[in-house]
Design an enzyme around this catalytic site. Sequence first.
Site, short mmCIF file in Angstrom:
data_model
loop_
_atom_site.label_atom_id
_atom_site.label_comp_id
_atom_site.label_asym_id
_atom_site.label_seq_id
_atom_site.Cartn_x
_atom_site.Cartn_y
_atom_site.Cartn_z
N HIS A 96 63.30 30.24 -52.72
CA HIS A 96 63.51 30.37 -54.17
C HIS A 96 62.15 30.33 -54.87
O HIS A 96 61.23 29.65 -54.41
CB HIS A 96 64.39 29.21 -54.66
CG HIS A 96 64.84 29.39 -56.07
ND1 HIS A 96 64.08 28.98 -57.14
CD2 HIS A 96 65.94 29.97 -56.59
CE1 HIS A 96 64.71 29.30 -58.26
NE2 HIS A 96 65.85 29.90 -57.95
N GLU A 168 65.32 38.32 -57.02
CA GLU A 168 65.15 37.53 -58.25
C GLU A 168 63.73 37.72 -58.76
O GLU A 168 62.81 36.96 -58.37
CB GLU A 168 65.35 36.04 -57.95
CG GLU A 168 66.74 35.70 -57.49
CD GLU A 168 67.12 34.27 -57.89
OE1 GLU A 168 68.16 34.12 -58.51
OE2 GLU A 168 66.36 33.33 -57.61
#
Length: 264
Positions: A96, A168
Amino acid sequence: MTNRKILVVGNWKMNLDTSQASLLVHRLEERIKTHRSVEVVLAPSLLTLQPLSLQIDRRKFRLSAQDAYFKDEGPYTGEVSFSMIRELVHYCIIGHSARRVYFGESLETVRDKVQAAVRNGITPILCIGETKEERNLGETKQVIHDQLTTALSNLTSEDIQNVVIAYEPIWAISTFDGEVAKPDDMAKAIKYIRFQIKELYGEQTSKDVRVLYGGSVDDHDARAYLALEGCDGVLVGAASLNYHQFPAIVDSAYQLLNERPKND
Ligand code: PEP
């Protein structure tokens, strides 16, 4: 592509203690219907995984960790391994942007975590995406290429069919710049990700791998991203903590599937 399940993942980040997390699950359970074609995944903090694994209705939700360490055991004070959470979760978010940016996770660390997840029977949700600066320099494709090739380099093409890739772009994540990403641009990035997988692992793997979009998705724009060609779902951060917005995002997925011709 169209008969596949849509995946809606809620990343709660470092929010909610045990009782708050339990309350949110309770509220989500009241509002989210069971649907065979939509898989709803909750990624609470590590601390709450165990109690939530006992609480959740497994017909409605699956659990994901937000991170874990790639060694299975040893003198790694403060860390928790994939082998320790394998009974609790189906998925683990890996790479992430918060891990890469705040904790300096390298391409190689992400690769080792992806491998450790697969070794322990946990499906990695591998996050990739460029920073604002890289985007402005026209380096988006290069970044996607480098992050993907390194992260997947220790897997077989059979392993990769089970990996979930979340595109992302860091500039679109609410924690960073939170810019609204144009769905058409996101469709191009998703296409490029599948193209890269095809180059590396062949056509079938590139079709089988699930690709999500993530970056400030909310109940108003979720549908536009979910409808993108090649997009299998969304990774939702801030809006997943809201018990009105998150069920509405799941509803958008149901509606989209219901409107699609069955064999399209
Ligand atoms: C995330 O944390 O992965 C994310 C996409 O966050 P947000 O939806 O808040 O931008």
